[in-house]
Design an enzyme around this catalytic site. Sequence first.
Site: not given
Length: 501
Positions: A19-21, A24, A39, A137, A16-17
């Site tokens: 990122g740097g970490m 998902v 995740k 955040d 679904l997406g």
Amino acid sequence: MSAGRLAGRYSLVRPLGAGGMGKVWLARDEMLDREVAVKELTLPEGMSDKERHDLVTRAVREAQAMARLRHPGIVALHDVVVEQERPWLVMELLRGRTLAETVREFGPMPPAHAARVGADVLEALMAAHAQGMQHRDVKPGNVFLTESGRVVLTDFGIARQEGQATLTEQGLMIGSPGFIAPERLEGQPGGPAADLWSLGATLHVALTGAPAYEGSAAQRIRATLTQPVPAMRGPLGPLVAAVMAYQPAARPDPRWVVHALRQVAAGGALPQIPAGAEVTAPRAAGRRGRARLWIAAAAAVVVLAAAGATGFVLMNRDGGAAGAFTVPMDVCTLMGGQEVGRLLLTQSPPKGVPDSDEIGPKCGWPLAGTGVGLQVQKDSDTVDPWSMTEDSARRLFQNQHRYWTKYDSVDWSWPEIGVKQPMRAVRTPVRQVTGIGEEAFGFELKGPTGRMISALVYYRLANLVVSVEYTTLSDKPTDENIKQAALKAAQASERALRDAG
């Protein structure tokens, strides 16, 4: 995509997406027969076994703390699985869109609507604070508006429990510039009041459609530390200014803020703000040296935007490599009508159809049986692609390369060109592509009959990661024709970026 099963019960469906970490996934809990979000936390490469073990242990500990946060305004954590030497967080699946996406598509919110969103988020934050957790955040990209009307605070990936370091705390600036409270920029650990400041910055976006402090990361940090909060008209203007007071002690009590927001949400007037110190002016002197270090660090990786520029900003470094793209743009402008017509072999090319998802804004040019698609991508920790740094874009590009190298089949569909039901497509080997962007790779997809149906190119230009796809269901084009069409589409989009600069 069928990419495996975790703990014998969670079947990964598709990403679904990213990122740097980590990434998902959409997944299915086969034991309870329900869809969930998973995740996948990726750990830095080159770590020793002890470092990896310590980080996994810390991530599980943080997840345990998150699991205690039971509140309708906080995304629910169902399970934690440690497999393949890394943790996977199993969470409730939310359907809807983020506050950032909503404002970007529909514009600023009416004050009453924004007040309800703000009150729901703050109540969720207060529940976390009561458990000793700081979010750290809070931003429009981490506020999710579900289809059922819930307002949910997401991504506690860099949350901090009192007295503990976190998985991502490696001496780095934690959070998103423009949404980080000034005391945290000065090197202090912050607290609930810092989350309240970030909520104020988030409400500013909801109410005006723009952040309180704009520009590059360095410019936003510098403005947060040196400039007063910009005055904002409307019934919530005084409240936003109050919660974004430079001094934490000058910010109003969160309970009063919730009460005030609920009153405005119900159509009432804003109650009188409790008396306090000067609420907007930053300190004139005495800031810690670390704040200046954050400004310098951000400036080192982000090229400053040209003052007064319109559209998106592309600056050149020594007349060569592209600089930073910092202002949102319409991605449908990256392909002209003539170029689309040549690629799709038509004298009546379709107009671009804008869309967006968790990965970023995209545009498609579909016809029956064929189409071109383009997406400017972001990671899950950034509000939009224009807020990416070159470093974060490089990590995202590397993550995408690793992902496509690892998984060799997808369930592929494109309803607008006639493929409404997912078909199983097999990936060809991922290869390096030269002559486009600062780095690029490509691959193709073959359908059930073994014929090539789609070619994709991913490239990075400065702080942007762009994916381009060309698809045809016709038997006439050769495999080489399909590859070249995708490459030409990618080159056209890169030229549009460079020429506009």
